[in-house]
Design an enzyme around this catalytic site. Structure first.
Site, PDB file in Angstrom:
ATOM      1  N   GLU A  19       0.877  -1.195  -0.064  1.00 12.24           N
ATOM      2  CA  GLU A  19       0.016   0.009   0.049  1.00 12.24           C
ATOM      3  C   GLU A  19       0.813   1.229  -0.076  1.00 12.24           C
ATOM      4  O   GLU A  19       0.425   2.373  -0.669  1.00 12.24           O
ATOM      5  CB  GLU A  19      -0.809   0.047   1.126  1.00 12.24           C
ATOM      6  CG  GLU A  19      -2.174  -0.830   1.003  1.00 12.24           C
ATOM      7  CD  GLU A  19      -1.570  -2.239   1.744  1.00 12.24           C
ATOM      8  OE1 GLU A  19      -0.503  -2.511   2.059  1.00 12.24           O
ATOM      9  OE2 GLU A  19      -2.554  -2.996   1.998  1.00 12.24           O
ATOM     10  N   PHE A  70     -11.518  -6.630  14.022  1.00 13.53           N
ATOM     11  CA  PHE A  70     -10.340  -7.137  13.282  1.00 13.53           C
ATOM     12  C   PHE A  70     -10.069  -6.100  12.245  1.00 13.53           C
ATOM     13  O   PHE A  70     -11.009  -5.585  11.335  1.00 13.53           O
ATOM     14  CB  PHE A  70     -10.686  -8.490  12.632  1.00 13.53           C
ATOM     15  CG  PHE A  70      -9.794  -8.985  11.576  1.00 13.53           C
ATOM     16  CD1 PHE A  70      -8.556  -9.363  11.974  1.00 13.53           C
ATOM     17  CD2 PHE A  70     -10.156  -9.205  10.237  1.00 13.53           C
ATOM     18  CE1 PHE A  70      -7.308  -9.886  11.150  1.00 13.53           C
ATOM     19  CE2 PHE A  70      -9.250  -9.602   9.103  1.00 13.53           C
ATOM     20  CZ  PHE A  70      -7.879  -9.868   9.798  1.00 13.53           C
ATOM     21  N   GLN A  71      -8.842  -5.758  11.951  1.00 18.31           N
ATOM     22  CA  GLN A  71      -8.287  -4.822  10.851  1.00 18.31           C
ATOM     23  C   GLN A  71      -8.892  -3.567  11.067  1.00 18.31           C
ATOM     24  O   GLN A  71      -9.014  -2.825  10.361  1.00 18.31           O
ATOM     25  CB  GLN A  71      -8.442  -5.474   9.430  1.00 18.31           C
ATOM     26  CG  GLN A  71      -7.650  -6.721   9.170  1.00 18.31           C
ATOM     27  CD  GLN A  71      -7.670  -6.735   7.939  1.00 18.31           C
ATOM     28  OE1 GLN A  71      -8.374  -6.572   7.113  1.00 18.31           O
ATOM     29  NE2 GLN A  71      -6.239  -7.490   7.365  1.00 18.31           N
ATOM     30  N   LYS A 124     -17.239  -0.225   5.981  1.00 12.66           N
ATOM     31  CA  LYS A 124     -17.893  -1.223   4.988  1.00 12.66           C
ATOM     32  C   LYS A 124     -19.387  -1.027   4.827  1.00 12.66           C
ATOM     33  O   LYS A 124     -20.007  -1.328   3.597  1.00 12.66           O
ATOM     34  CB  LYS A 124     -17.489  -2.628   5.462  1.00 12.66           C
ATOM     35  CG  LYS A 124     -17.894  -3.795   4.449  1.00 12.66           C
ATOM     36  CD  LYS A 124     -17.474  -5.041   5.204  1.00 12.66           C
ATOM     37  CE  LYS A 124     -17.853  -6.339   4.401  1.00 12.66           C
ATOM     38  NZ  LYS A 124     -16.910  -6.840   3.272  1.00 12.66           N
ATOM     39  N   MET A 147      24.465   8.336   2.458  1.00 11.14           N
ATOM     40  CA  MET A 147      24.260   9.945   2.959  1.00 11.14           C
ATOM     41  C   MET A 147      24.702   9.770   4.309  1.00 11.14           C
ATOM     42  O   MET A 147      25.423  10.583   4.999  1.00 11.14           O
ATOM     43  CB  MET A 147      23.102  10.361   2.733  1.00 11.14           C
ATOM     44  CG  MET A 147      22.944  11.756   3.146  1.00 11.14           C
ATOM     45  SD  MET A 147      24.192  12.941   2.135  1.00 11.14           S
ATOM     46  CE  MET A 147      23.206  13.524   0.759  1.00 11.14           C
TER      47      MET A 147
END
Lengths: 566, 162
Positions: free
Chosen positions: A54, A116-117, A166, A480
């Site tokens: 993502e 959940f999630q 949802k 760097m």
């Protein structure tokens, strides 16, 4: 889809608004909370690019937005899908890139239950989005989405997150098309104050050593042509920030190159000696100013920016001008048309010849040895691509060498994570840029460290057959940080040695791309030629001098005139 | 640059999360909040937030600009003390032995406070005023024995033209 009212599901409303907003491509990754949206997406002509992470979806949307001039759109699921977007969102926020990020959320009945999630992504992204929304009713969805696009692209652009539970995606609401978005508490100032503008003109007329400092705001407001006309008419030299590369033609004789910590000698010296500095679409970041007390200490500073908070945040200014860069420069150009500057070349002769002298004494340079120098790779890439490629970068030495040795004559050709400095940005950003500009050559200039932060996106490149070219300046170090350790930490190379890097040639092949490697300077050009000419994606692995540092370098917090020069 | 106290008043959308945006802005950018008051206005869609902060002029300028940048913030003003009415209320629970009751009542009277709850060993006093007045009464009651205290923080309104 005309003005008639109809009952739609939340998912259908989302797809409808996306299409009304002219979105034809989105980047994302499906999951439980967004299955309904993905189901609906499948029935639209919108193209979905499935990244492998993502974070990469957001960087890709960022690269897409910059290369296309449109709003970049992402779609991800709740919980980990949402948290994985945070780095990408924060980067887009710092660089003012217009994005709309749609995250799924658990059903409203479960919010707050540690489902959940479930994660409070609106809470998490509050400080790194321009605005964000949790949509609790399907009835509100179309208005919120319209506002999201409006906020993302107007004023100082930025990312907007819309969190859709949802049940809101599944629920139904009456939808009617709205075209205008009116928000009582959001009204960016586009038109500068005319009286302030007149003062700019008199400051220019009084100045003996004036110059312009142009930044990302010029590119975002598509004001490069106006800036170029303004600078040429007034014969003012132009330095740019990292984000402003390409805002003014890099090969123009008035161009001083980049300013700041790794800026050119002439840009840093000129900024410190000028008596008028006109900042356009910049925010005077600490990497530009160094020690702020010593920054442009002889100059009157004019600051043009659409975001009032950018003005007087880091440096004090003589003349603030809140407004859109393009409109402001158009007004200024109109005003200077009517002014007789006399023999401008004559007036600027001493100043410009002083700058030419600095250019000579402090030219960017490196020793050519039997080992490949990273600067030579970028220089050769510049020559072979005639400066026409869209360059994305990772972050670190690779980014600075790209900025120093590739010269950009056009805006939107240098795509880098400037403000947040995200390693792993370049590869997914290159995906987005390539999708926006399918015919254009897109090259990611990478280091061996940062390329590994989103290397999984080689699979995305393969899936969509994208001819992205990857140039790895491979020094087997986190270069760097190693450079800072060499210069400021007594060469204690704590945790920067990346000796066990993968075989990038085999890795390329594993992803169905061409893999090439160069270990001597003689091979550089042929590897680049072969890689660039290949029809598909290619990883070109250049084993460069491990010890090479980026110069000039201004130590953090020092005045920008105190440059380490090789 | 010298720091000074400022009362900031703002009208915001009365929506969930708006206060978090305001407070998050202060914590995230290192500004400080000394007191904070939030309540609905006559319009149920709009709330007023009154906030007290101490800052130097440049930081103050940033605070005001950053607040204005928040999408849900409709209007922000830095209140000049001379042009605004400022009030704070405190509820002060004082330990009252019989020998102290008369003195407490006298103090309450001087400050035009009210006793709103009494018991065998306590009074709860309600008192309203500017910050200085509240500090004064608290200092007088301290030796007698303050059990608990709750203060609202400052609320303020600009005076209308006379």
């Amino acid at each position: 889809m005309e003005n008639t009212e109809k009952t739609l599901t939340g998912a259908q409303i989302l797809m409808t608004v996306l299409q009304e907003e002219g979105v034809d491509t989105i980047f994302g990754f499906p999951g439980g909370a967004v299955i309904d949206i993905y189901d609906e997406l499948d029935r639209t002509p919108i193209r979905h690019i499935l990244t492998r992470h993502e974070q990469a979806a957001v960087h890709a949307a960022d690269g897409y937005a910059r290369a296309s001039g449109k709003v970049g759109v992402c779609l991800v699921t709740s919980g980990p899908g949402a948290t994985n977007t945070v780095t990408g969102i924060a980067s887009a926020y710092m660089d003012s890139i217009p994005l709309v990020v749609v995250t799924g959320q658990v059903p409203t009945s479960l919010i707050g239950n540690d489902a959940f999630q479930e994660v409070d992504i609106v809470g998490i992204t509050r400080p790194c989005t321009k605005h964000n929304y949790l949509v609790k009713r399907t009835d509100d969805l179309s208005k919120v989405l319209k506002e999201a696009f409006h906020i993302a692209r107007s004023g100082r652009p930025g990312p907007v997150l819309v969190d859709i539970p949802k049940d809101v995606a599944k629920g139904k609401a009456v939808y009617s098309r709205m075209d205008a978005t009116q928000m009582k508490s959001y009204n960016p100032t586009y038109h500068p104050n005319m009286r302030q503008l007149e003062k700019v003109i008199s400051l220019i007329q009084e100045a003996k050593r004036p110059m312009i400092f142009a930044g990302g705001g010029v590119i975002l407001s598509k004001a490069s042509a106006e800036l170029t006309a303004f600078a040429r008419k007034t014969q003012m030299p132009v330095t740019t920030s990292l984000m402003g590369m390409g805002a003014f033609p890099g090969t123009d004789s008035l161009c001083l190159g980049m300013l700041g910590m790794h800026g050119t000698y002439r840009a840093n010296m000129a900024t410190s000696a000028c008596d008028l500095l006109i900042g356009v679409g910049v925010r005077f970041d600490d990497r530009v100013t160094g020690k702020t007390d010593a920054f442009a200490s002889q100059a009157k500073i004019v600051h043009i920016d659409i975001d009032p908070t950018s003005i007087r945040k880091n440096v004090l200014v003589t003349l603030p001008l809140v407004g859109d860069c393009k409109i402001t420069l158009q007004e200024l150009n109109r005003m200077i048309e009517r002014i007789d500057f006399g023999n401008i070349a004559e007036q600027r002769r001493d100043w410009l010849s002083q700058i030419a002298q600095w250019k000579e004494t402090g030219a960017l340079d490196y020793d050519q040895t039997t080992i490949i120098k990273p600067q030579y790779v970028v220089e050769t890439l510049y020559r072979l691509t005639q400066g026409k490629a869209i360059i994305t970068t990772e972050v670190g030495q690779n980014q600075m060498w790209a900025a120093q040795y590739y010269h950009f004559d056009e805006p939107d050709h240098f795509i880098t994570s400037g403000g947040l400095g995200v390693m792993g940005f370049g590869l997914p950003a290159a995906i987005g840029a390539q999708i926006a500009q399918p015919e254009h050559l897109v090259v990611d200039i990478a280091g061996d460290g940062s390329i590994q932060m989103n290397i999984q996106e080689m699979a995305t490149i393969r899936q969509y057959g994208l001819p992205v070219k990857i140039v790895i300046l491979n020094n087997r170090y986190l270069g760097m940080v190693r450079q800072w350790q060499e210069l400021f930490y007594d060469k204690r190379y704590s945790c920067t040695d990346m000796e066990s890097a993968p075989d990038f040639v085999k890795l390329a092949e594993a992803y169905g791309a061409l893999g090439l490697k160069a270990t001597t300077p003689e091979e550089v050009e042929s590897v680049l030629r072969e890689g660039l000419a290949a029809p598909g994606a290619a990883i070109m692995d250049f084993w460069v001098d491990r010890q090479e540092c980026v110069y000039p370098m201004v130590p953090a917090g020092a005045p920008i005139t105190e440059m380490l020069l090789v | 640059m010298t720091e000074s106290k400022h009362v900031i008043t703002m009208l915001v959308d009365n929506q969930p999360g708006v206060l978090a945006r305001v407070v998050g802005l202060f914590s995230g950018r290192g500004f400080n909040i000394e007191s904070l008051c939030v309540a609905e206005t006559t319009s149920p869609e709009v709330s007023r937030i009154t906030l007290v902060t101490t800052a130097d002029p440049l930081v103050m300028e940033q605070i005001i600009k950053q607040l204005r940048k928040l999408i849900n913030v409709i209007k922000v003003r830095d209140m000049d003390k001379s042009k605004a009415v400022q009030r704070e209320m405190a509820l002060i629970c004082v330990r009252t032995k019989p020998e102290h009751r008369a003195e407490v009542l006298r103090i309450v009277d001087i400050f035009r406070g009210k006793i709103v709850d009494t018991g065998s060993e306590h009074y709860i006093i309600e008192v309203t005023g500017d910050e200085g007045k509240l500090t004064a009464i608290i200092n007088l009651l301290k030796p007698i024995g303050i059990k608990k205290i709750a203060r609202t923080g400052t609320v303020a309104l600009f005076r209308e033209p006379k």
